[in-house]
Design a protein around this motif. Structure first.
Motif, short mmCIF file in Angstrom:
data_model
loop_
_atom_site.label_atom_id
_atom_site.label_comp_id
_atom_site.label_asym_id
_atom_site.label_seq_id
_atom_site.Cartn_x
_atom_site.Cartn_y
_atom_site.Cartn_z
N ILE A 79 -5.68 -17.46 -14.42
CA ILE A 79 -4.81 -16.49 -15.09
C ILE A 79 -4.75 -15.19 -14.28
O ILE A 79 -3.66 -14.65 -14.04
CB ILE A 79 -5.33 -16.21 -16.51
N ALA A 80 -5.92 -14.69 -13.87
CA ALA A 80 -5.96 -13.45 -13.09
C ALA A 80 -5.23 -13.63 -11.77
O ALA A 80 -4.50 -12.73 -11.31
CB ALA A 80 -7.41 -13.04 -12.84
N GLY A 81 -5.39 -14.80 -11.15
CA GLY A 81 -4.70 -15.06 -9.88
C GLY A 81 -3.20 -15.08 -10.03
O GLY A 81 -2.46 -14.56 -9.19
N ALA A 82 -2.71 -15.69 -11.14
CA ALA A 82 -1.26 -15.73 -11.36
C ALA A 82 -0.70 -14.34 -11.57
O ALA A 82 0.36 -13.99 -11.01
CB ALA A 82 -0.96 -16.61 -12.58
N VAL A 83 -1.41 -13.52 -12.36
CA VAL A 83 -0.96 -12.13 -12.58
C VAL A 83 -0.95 -11.37 -11.26
O VAL A 83 0.01 -10.63 -10.95
CB VAL A 83 -1.88 -11.43 -13.60
N LEU A 84 -1.99 -11.55 -10.47
CA LEU A 84 -2.09 -10.82 -9.21
C LEU A 84 -0.99 -11.24 -8.23
O LEU A 84 -0.39 -10.39 -7.56
CB LEU A 84 -3.47 -11.06 -8.59
N VAL A 85 -0.70 -12.52 -8.16
CA VAL A 85 0.36 -12.99 -7.26
C VAL A 85 1.72 -12.46 -7.69
O VAL A 85 2.54 -12.06 -6.84
CB VAL A 85 0.35 -14.53 -7.19
N LEU A 86 1.98 -12.46 -9.00
CA LEU A 86 3.26 -11.91 -9.47
C LEU A 86 3.39 -10.43 -9.13
O LEU A 86 4.45 -9.98 -8.69
CB LEU A 86 3.39 -12.13 -10.99
N TRP A 87 2.32 -9.68 -9.35
CA TRP A 87 2.34 -8.26 -9.01
C TRP A 87 2.51 -8.07 -7.50
O TRP A 87 3.26 -7.19 -7.06
CB TRP A 87 1.06 -7.57 -9.49
N ALA A 88 1.80 -8.88 -6.72
CA ALA A 88 1.91 -8.78 -5.26
C ALA A 88 3.33 -9.08 -4.80
O ALA A 88 3.86 -8.41 -3.90
CB ALA A 88 0.92 -9.74 -4.61
N ALA A 89 3.96 -10.08 -5.41
CA ALA A 89 5.33 -10.43 -5.03
C ALA A 89 6.27 -9.27 -5.30
O ALA A 89 7.15 -8.96 -4.48
CB ALA A 89 5.78 -11.68 -5.78
N LEU A 90 6.10 -8.59 -6.45
CA LEU A 90 6.96 -7.47 -6.79
C LEU A 90 6.76 -6.30 -5.83
O LEU A 90 7.74 -5.79 -5.26
CB LEU A 90 6.68 -7.02 -8.23
N SER A 91 5.51 -5.88 -5.64
CA SER A 91 5.28 -4.74 -4.75
C SER A 91 5.57 -5.10 -3.30
O SER A 91 6.01 -4.26 -2.51
CB SER A 91 3.84 -4.22 -4.91
N GLY A 92 5.34 -6.37 -2.92
CA GLY A 92 5.68 -6.80 -1.57
C GLY A 92 7.18 -6.77 -1.31
O GLY A 92 7.63 -6.38 -0.23
N TRP A 93 7.97 -7.19 -2.32
CA TRP A 93 9.42 -7.12 -2.19
C TRP A 93 9.87 -5.68 -1.99
O TRP A 93 10.75 -5.40 -1.17
CB TRP A 93 10.07 -7.71 -3.43
N LEU A 94 9.26 -4.74 -2.74
CA LEU A 94 9.58 -3.33 -2.55
C LEU A 94 9.18 -2.86 -1.15
O LEU A 94 9.89 -2.06 -0.54
CB LEU A 94 8.87 -2.48 -3.62
N GLY A 95 8.07 -3.37 -0.65
CA GLY A 95 7.65 -3.02 0.71
C GLY A 95 8.65 -3.49 1.75
O GLY A 95 8.96 -2.77 2.71
N VAL A 96 9.18 -4.70 1.57
CA VAL A 96 10.20 -5.20 2.49
C VAL A 96 11.46 -4.34 2.40
O VAL A 96 12.09 -4.01 3.42
CB VAL A 96 10.52 -6.68 2.17
#
Length: 455
Positions: free
Chosen positions: A305-322
């Motif tokens: 569960i924690a991993g799924a939340v973290l990956v979703l958050w990473a995808a969002l902030s990573g997209w903003l970084g791109v």
């Protein structure tokens, strides 16, 4: 690997472009280093203004074989790959899902921008990650001795972990001596390089920024408010839970000491600096906090569960970084400056700037004075005398302009902070004759002091 492919594609499909002026400081310094070490544009050393000697030397070595802009891209890709491999190895040794840890480390907190912007951040992230992976390795002191010269604040990571190594071997003086010898063996060559080149045995860019931005006079509550806004804006929020897991990890006590020392000193001396360039300094906390979070991520059910939340958050902030990266590299401010400088600045002109890299890289025939003090040591000394505890740069900027005998001024006109130099000089009766004033870009002025203007 995926990010390395993206970076390679960017390098091959377009002319190499970097989103920050700071990357061009590295290119300019590398060119000066390859030419013998003297900096003709600023009159100092190639290592002046170099935050990371290790990063600079890697770029210069690659620059023997290829154009320096391509060399900087190559070193950037190498650093991304080294960081990704460190994250993967960290997942293996902590029993976490490898995809979760690698994706989170590569994307959380606008990380794509930090990894691809041409600065030493990727190399510093790789150094931190491999320090954690090798925390119990007998050869760790070799890496600890290098950390200061990868990024200065990493000395605060090397110190507690070095104490830990020596404490572990306290019953064997021979092993303690070996630890110290290994750390000295990797550190001393870089100390000597800095000392010979700059007169100081370590990088001083952090101290120069502390003096110029002059936040020491702020009250502690104000500094803490700035720090809170930086942490919120940096998008590393979900990782903060990792602080509570550090003491359960091998070497976690030393890492916690590093976070407390580094962030405590930063808040006291230069809290706003943690937010500069899209929070690039705070990025170093990401692998440390991920390591602290691994006990949770390794749990069978809660970890998923924690991993799924973290990956979703990473995808969002990573997209903003791109998105930030694409926005910055497509900006026309720097190319327009190059064209305007060719048209308006004669060879050998004395030019006053606040961004030390791009103009020096494109026009090495100019004599440049940089008002912050990263490349111009005299500017740093003047700010230390007049600016550090007042946050009033007026007297310092006028003294720098007079002592440099500047004939031209280049400022980022669309930025209220960096256009301060122009406002200060006008208020002190200097004449600024516009030569190029693109909307939102770098403006170029002919500069006349009050006496010359009156005459």
């Amino acid at each position: 690997v995926a990010l390395a492919v993206v970076a390679a594609t960017l390098a091959s499909a377009t002319a190499p472009v970097f989103p920050l002026d700071d990357a061009y400081i590295t290119l300019h310094n590398a060119r000066a280093l390859l030419a013998g070490g003297a900096d003709a544009s600023y009159g100092g050393s190639a290592l002046s203004g170099a935050t990371s000697a290790v990063h600079l030397v890697l770029v210069a070595l690659a620059g023997w074989l290829m154009p320096l802009e391509t060399a900087l891209h190559l070193v950037t890709i190498f650093a991304v790959a080294l960081y990704a491999m460190g994250l993967d190895r960290l997942a293996v040794v902590t029993g976490c899902n490898r995809s979760v840890l690698v994706v989170a480390g590569l994307l959380t907190g606008f990380m794509p921008f930090q990894l691809l912007n041409g600065l030493e951040t990727g190399l510093a992230l790789a150094a931190v990650t491999w320090t954690i992976v090798l925390v119990d390795h007998r050869r760790l002191p070799w890496l600890l001795g290098l950390l200061l010269f990868v990024r200065p604040e990493l000395a605060l990571l090397a110190a507690p972990l070095m104490v830990r190594c020596c404490w572990r071997d306290r019953r064997s003086p021979r092993l303690v001596a070996a630890n110290l010898a290994m750390a000295a063996g990797s550190a001393v060559p870089w100390l000597l390089l800095y000392w010979v080149a700059t007169g100081v045995p370590f990088p001083t860019t952090g101290g120069v920024k502390i003096v110029y931005f002059a936040e020491l006079h702020r009250s502690l509550p104000e500094k803490l408010r700035i720090f809170r806004s930086v942490v919120v804006g940096s998008a590393i929020g979900p990782l903060l839970a990792g602080v509570f897991g550090l003491l359960r990890q091998r070497g976690g006590g030393g890492l916690l000491v590093f976070l407390l020392l580094w962030l405590g000193i930063s808040v006291e001396s230069f809290a706003g600096g943690l937010g500069h360039n899209f929070y690039r300094y705070l990025a170093l906390a990401v692998p440390v906090l991920l390591y602290g979070a691994t006990p949770l991520l390794a749990m069978p059910r809660r970890g998923r569960i924690a991993g799924a939340v973290l990956v979703l958050w990473a995808a969002l902030s990573g997209w903003l970084g791109v998105a930030i990266f694409r926005q910055e590299v497509t900006s026309q401010a720097l190319p327009t400056l190059a064209a305007d400088a060719r048209r308006t600045l004669p060879a050998g002109a004395r030019v006053l700037v606040h961004d030390a890299g791009y103009l020096a890289w494109r026009r090495p025939d100019l004599h440049i004075t940089e008002v912050v003090g990263l490349k111009s040591a005299a500017s740093a000394r003047i700010h230390a005398e007049t600016t550090a505890f007042t946050n009033d740069r007026g007297e310092a900027l006028e003294r720098i302009a007079r002592s440099s005998r500047a004939q031209y001024l280049v400022v980022l006109a669309g930025n209220p902070f960096w256009s301060e130099t122009a406002r200060v000089l006008r208020a002190r009766y200097w004449t600024l004759q516009p030569l190029a004033t693109p909307a939102g870009g770098y403006a170029i002025f002919r500069l006349l002091p009050p006496v010359a203007a009156a005459g």
